[in-house]
Design a protein around this motif. Structure first.
Motif, PDB file in Angstrom:
ATOM      1  N   GLY A   1      35.645  40.631  28.744  1.00  0.00           N
ATOM      2  CA  GLY A   1      34.841  39.825  29.661  1.00  0.00           C
ATOM      3  C   GLY A   1      35.101  38.339  29.482  1.00  0.00           C
ATOM      4  N   TYR A   2      36.326  38.006  29.061  1.00  0.00           N
ATOM      5  CA  TYR A   2      36.660  36.608  28.753  1.00  0.00           C
ATOM      6  C   TYR A   2      37.390  35.969  29.932  1.00  0.00           C
ATOM      7  CZ  TYR A   2      38.385  32.543  26.169  1.00  0.00           C
ATOM      8  OH  TYR A   2      38.641  31.269  25.742  1.00  0.00           O
ATOM      9  N   SER A   3      36.952  34.784  30.328  1.00  0.00           N
ATOM     10  CA  SER A   3      37.638  33.998  31.357  1.00  0.00           C
ATOM     11  C   SER A   3      37.287  32.528  31.145  1.00  0.00           C
ATOM     12  CB  SER A   3      37.228  34.440  32.763  1.00  0.00           C
ATOM     13  OG  SER A   3      37.887  33.657  33.738  1.00  0.00           O
ATOM     14  N   GLN A   4      38.293  31.731  30.843  1.00  0.00           N
ATOM     15  CA  GLN A   4      38.064  30.311  30.571  1.00  0.00           C
ATOM     16  C   GLN A   4      39.305  29.530  30.997  1.00  0.00           C
ATOM     17  OE1 GLN A   4      37.572  27.715  26.561  1.00  0.00           O
ATOM     18  NE2 GLN A   4      36.132  29.419  26.749  1.00  0.00           N
ATOM     19  N   TYR A   5      39.083  28.313  31.477  1.00  0.00           N
ATOM     20  CA  TYR A   5      40.234  27.506  31.878  1.00  0.00           C
ATOM     21  C   TYR A   5      40.127  26.108  31.288  1.00  0.00           C
ATOM     22  CZ  TYR A   5      37.338  25.060  35.357  1.00  0.00           C
ATOM     23  OH  TYR A   5      36.374  24.309  35.972  1.00  0.00           O
ATOM     24  N   VAL A   6      41.275  25.443  31.202  1.00  0.00           N
ATOM     25  CA  VAL A   6      41.336  24.029  30.829  1.00  0.00           C
ATOM     26  C   VAL A   6      42.200  23.313  31.863  1.00  0.00           C
ATOM     27  CG1 VAL A   6      41.004  24.361  28.358  1.00  0.00           C
ATOM     28  CG2 VAL A   6      43.317  24.386  29.296  1.00  0.00           C
ATOM     29  N   ASP A   7      41.820  22.081  32.177  1.00  0.00           N
ATOM     30  CA  ASP A   7      42.613  21.243  33.079  1.00  0.00           C
ATOM     31  C   ASP A   7      43.393  20.234  32.252  1.00  0.00           C
ATOM     32  OD1 ASP A   7      41.667  22.555  35.251  1.00  0.00           O
ATOM     33  OD2 ASP A   7      40.131  21.074  35.760  1.00  0.00           O
ATOM     34  N   ARG A   8      44.667  20.110  32.570  1.00  0.00           N
ATOM     35  CA  ARG A   8      45.548  19.235  31.796  1.00  0.00           C
ATOM     36  C   ARG A   8      46.308  18.297  32.735  1.00  0.00           C
ATOM     37  NH1 ARG A   8      46.168  18.074  26.954  1.00  0.00           N
ATOM     38  NH2 ARG A   8      48.379  18.557  26.802  1.00  0.00           N
ATOM     39  N   PRO A   9      46.524  17.038  32.303  1.00  0.00           N
ATOM     40  CA  PRO A   9      47.312  16.118  33.128  1.00  0.00           C
ATOM     41  C   PRO A   9      48.806  16.405  33.053  1.00  0.00           C
ATOM     42  CG  PRO A   9      46.676  15.037  31.094  1.00  0.00           C
ATOM     43  CD  PRO A   9      45.989  16.376  31.095  1.00  0.00           C
ATOM     44  N   SER A  10      49.203  17.207  32.078  1.00  0.00           N
ATOM     45  CA  SER A  10      50.616  17.568  31.935  1.00  0.00           C
ATOM     46  C   SER A  10      50.743  19.087  32.029  1.00  0.00           C
ATOM     47  CB  SER A  10      51.176  17.069  30.601  1.00  0.00           C
ATOM     48  OG  SER A  10      50.434  17.604  29.523  1.00  0.00           O
ATOM     49  N   ARG A  11      51.967  19.576  32.019  1.00  0.00           N
ATOM     50  CA  ARG A  11      52.221  20.992  32.295  1.00  0.00           C
ATOM     51  C   ARG A  11      52.232  21.860  31.040  1.00  0.00           C
ATOM     52  NH1 ARG A  11      57.930  22.394  32.047  1.00  0.00           N
ATOM     53  NH2 ARG A  11      59.172  20.634  31.318  1.00  0.00           N
ATOM     54  N   CYS A  12      51.525  21.451  30.000  1.00  0.00           N
ATOM     55  CA  CYS A  12      51.513  22.240  28.769  1.00  0.00           C
ATOM     56  C   CYS A  12      50.086  22.414  28.247  1.00  0.00           C
ATOM     57  CB  CYS A  12      52.395  21.585  27.708  1.00  0.00           C
ATOM     58  SG  CYS A  12      51.836  19.943  27.220  1.00  0.00           S
ATOM     59  N   TYR A  13      49.897  23.442  27.429  1.00  0.00           N
ATOM     60  CA  TYR A  13      48.606  23.699  26.800  1.00  0.00           C
ATOM     61  C   TYR A  13      48.869  24.425  25.490  1.00  0.00           C
ATOM     62  CZ  TYR A  13      48.678  28.760  27.509  1.00  0.00           C
ATOM     63  OH  TYR A  13      48.989  30.085  27.427  1.00  0.00           O
ATOM     64  N   ASN A  14      47.821  24.551  24.659  1.00  0.00           N
ATOM     65  CA  ASN A  14      47.893  25.433  23.497  1.00  0.00           C
ATOM     66  C   ASN A  14      46.567  26.169  23.349  1.00  0.00           C
ATOM     67  OD1 ASN A  14      46.072  23.805  21.954  1.00  0.00           O
ATOM     68  ND2 ASN A  14      47.778  22.479  21.328  1.00  0.00           N
ATOM     69  N   LEU A  15      46.563  27.194  22.515  1.00  0.00           N
ATOM     70  CA  LEU A  15      45.371  28.037  22.371  1.00  0.00           C
ATOM     71  C   LEU A  15      44.218  27.291  21.732  1.00  0.00           C
ATOM     72  CD1 LEU A  15      47.074  31.379  21.243  1.00  0.00           C
ATOM     73  CD2 LEU A  15      46.238  30.760  23.522  1.00  0.00           C
ATOM     74  N   ASN A  16      44.521  26.205  21.038  1.00  0.00           N
ATOM     75  CA  ASN A  16      43.477  25.429  20.391  1.00  0.00           C
ATOM     76  C   ASN A  16      42.538  24.779  21.403  1.00  0.00           C
ATOM     77  OD1 ASN A  16      42.383  24.545  17.887  1.00  0.00           O
ATOM     78  ND2 ASN A  16      43.224  22.500  18.265  1.00  0.00           N
ATOM     79  N   MET A  17      42.968  24.744  22.656  1.00  0.00           N
ATOM     80  CA  MET A  17      42.148  24.135  23.700  1.00  0.00           C
ATOM     81  C   MET A  17      41.101  25.100  24.253  1.00  0.00           C
ATOM     82  SD  MET A  17      45.213  22.174  25.738  1.00  0.00           S
ATOM     83  CE  MET A  17      46.292  21.013  24.884  1.00  0.00           C
ATOM     84  N   PHE A  18      41.152  26.355  23.837  1.00  0.00           N
ATOM     85  CA  PHE A  18      40.207  27.361  24.316  1.00  0.00           C
ATOM     86  C   PHE A  18      39.257  27.755  23.193  1.00  0.00           C
ATOM     87  CE2 PHE A  18      43.763  27.594  27.155  1.00  0.00           C
ATOM     88  CZ  PHE A  18      43.198  27.843  28.396  1.00  0.00           C
ATOM     89  N   SER A  19      38.083  28.200  23.565  1.00  0.00           N
ATOM     90  CA  SER A  19      37.090  28.635  22.579  1.00  0.00           C
ATOM     91  C   SER A  19      36.862  30.140  22.690  1.00  0.00           C
ATOM     92  CB  SER A  19      35.768  27.896  22.811  1.00  0.00           C
ATOM     93  OG  SER A  19      35.253  28.198  24.096  1.00  0.00           O
TER      94      SER A  19
END
Length: 508
Positions: free
Chosen positions: A357-375
């Motif tokens: 039941g997990y759904s979360q998003y992050v908005d980034r100014p660049s085209r990269c992310y990492n898992l540390n940005m999610f809780s």
């Protein structure tokens, strides 16, 4: 043998006669010479035309004394010694067109310089030139094509006087070392007709009279997008589009009109190329009308040429880079990348696990992310990641799904935050970054209702957005910020409904 005996006899007779005359007290007159009478008082055909003295038998050298009056009124005398009885004015240290010279000649005879003979005047030519007849009355094809004057032998330079036929006040003087003129040498007007006169430069820095007038018409300077691009659907927003090349153009202005909205963008380029990605507020699946004007040598943009219609590609379907799919992460700080999309201002990464039941998003100014940005992530668990991009203020649909697996173990949360899950109010927003200063990462402490929707943004001191998260209050404690920031000072903005709190954090 007979000729040799006869020559010896003649020489002996000459010596005996001279001796007899000397014995009688009769001295021979010293030999003298002068410029040939056929050249005296004449205008030379060219500055380097030969000037001849009458020959003196037995003379070793000839000395030419050349005198003239300079334009300043001062006299000038030059001498030239030659083993031959000939010289020309260009052998002197100073010479000029359209000048009268007095020439006297002395000979070296028997090792003695004899008196100068009678003076003789010669006049250097006054050459007049004009534009070559083959170019008079024509319309030039290009601004860079040369316009030639008839050549003048020994001319040190040429002066071109150009007058706009439509406006006689527009007169331009162009001095050239060579006999060629280009329309780029003066402020030319597109399609204008000019009269051109040419004067030869003299060696004293003055100019001789202008020759006959000749008319030249400048080309009409217009260009357009190359026909190969007209009516095309662009394959990429970074694809180069080319205008027809115009010689002499110093720049190109592209006028791009959105056929749907009427919005107009002007793009100035030093070269004849541009890309659609340079257009602000570009929209996909849209027809654009493109017109091109050139910049002339004076920096003015001329009239636009015929327009051409091009079509932008359909709205992209964003996705992660292929190498990032089916990825088992070894660290929560490992960066993962989406494909690059022109004019995208925000990349939205959404992690989904339907079983949890997990759904979360992050908005980034660049085209990269990492898992540390999610809780709230679970260790060693597969999640589906999708990407959407914001272009012109609107997010696209999510693209192709891609799987990513979290590391076998996740770092523990460094502190806890209390929530009031039973209260119906969101409570007051009193966030606190912890630790501050930090060396690795920081989290945010706050007392919030579990289902409160919170926005967190981090900016550097230049105002650039580094991180953006929209989470529920229960997930806020698990967020970690700053692991990839360089040492410095950062502003953290936390918003809950209409409450906004700004905090400053320091990374060492």
């Amino acid at each position: 043998m007979t000729k040799k005996i006869l020559l010896t006899f003649c020489i002996s007779l000459l010596l005996l006669t001279s001796a007899a005359n000397a014995a009688d007290g009769q001295l021979l007159p010293p030999p003298t010479t002068q410029v040939q009478s056929s050249q005296c008082g004449q205008v030379l055909p060219a500055l380097n035309a030969n000037i001849y003295a009458n020959v003196v038998a037995g003379a070793s050298y000839y000395m030419f004394k050349v005198s003239c009056t300079l334009p300043s009124g001062l006299p000038q005398v030059q001498t030239l010694v030659s083993a031959l009885r000939v010289f020309n004015l260009t052998q002197l240290g100073s010479y000029a067109f359209s000048r009268t010279y007095t020439v006297e000649v002395s000979v070296n005879y028997g090792g003695v310089w004899q008196p100068y003979g009678p003076a003789c005047t010669v006049i250097s030519p006054t050459p007049v030139t004009t534009i070559q007849s083959a170019q008079c009355g024509i319309t030039m094809v290009s601004l860079n094509d040369p316009i030639y004057a008839n050549a003048v032998t020994s001319a040190p330079g040429y002066r071109f006087r150009i007058t706009n036929v439509a406006d006689a006040s527009q007169v331009y003087i162009v001095d050239r070392a060579l006999r060629d003129l280009r329309l780029t040498n003066f402020p030319v007007s597109s399609g204008a007709t000019y009269t051109v006169e040419v004067a030869v430069k003299n060696y004293d820095g003055t100019f001789l009279p202008y020759g006959m007038v000749c008319s030249i018409t400048a080309p009409v300077l217009i260009t357009k997008l190359q026909s190969a691009f007209c009516g095309r659907v662009m394959t990429s927003l970074t694809e180069y589009l080319y205008a027809d090349d115009i010689q002499g153009a110093t720049g190109y202005r592209f006028k791009i009109t959105n056929m749907a909205s009427g919005a107009v963008a002007l793009i100035d380029r030093p070269l004849r190329t541009f890309t659609m990605s340079l257009i602000p507020n570009l929209t996909y699946s849209t027809a654009y009308r493109v017109e091109v004007a050139i910049k002339d040598p004076q920096g003015l943009y001329l009239s636009y040429g015929p327009f051409c219609t091009v079509f932008t590609q359909t709205l992209p379907t964003p996705k992660m880079q292929l190498s990032q799919c089916e990825m088992a992460c070894t660290s929560v700080t490992e960066m993962m990348y989406a494909d690059d999309y022109a004019n995208a201002t925000t990349y939205r990464f959404r992690l989904i696990n339907t079983e949890l039941g997990y759904s979360q998003y992050v908005d980034r100014p660049s085209r990269c992310y990492n898992l540390n940005m999610f809780s709230g992530l679970q260790p060693g668990t597969a999640y589906t990641v999708k990407v959407a991009v914001k272009i012109n203020g609107v997010f696209t649909a999510y693209g192709k799904a891609c799987d990513v697996t979290t590391p076998p173990s996740l770092p523990a949360t460094r502190h806890s935050i209390s929530f009031n899950e039973n209260t119906e109010s969101d409570t007051s927003l009193m966030p606190k970054p912890y630790p501050n200063p930090f060396t690795d990462y920081f989290s945010i402490d706050a007392t919030l209702r579990a289902d409160a929707e919170v926005s967190v943004k981090v900016f550097d001191m230049m105002g650039r957005l580094l991180d953006a998260h929209n989470v529920y209050g229960k997930d806020l404690p698990a967020l970690q910020f700053g692991s990839n920031y360089p040492p410095g000072v950062y502003n953290v903005v936390v918003q809950l409904n209409d409450q906004v709190q700004t905090m400053r954090v320091i990374k060492r």
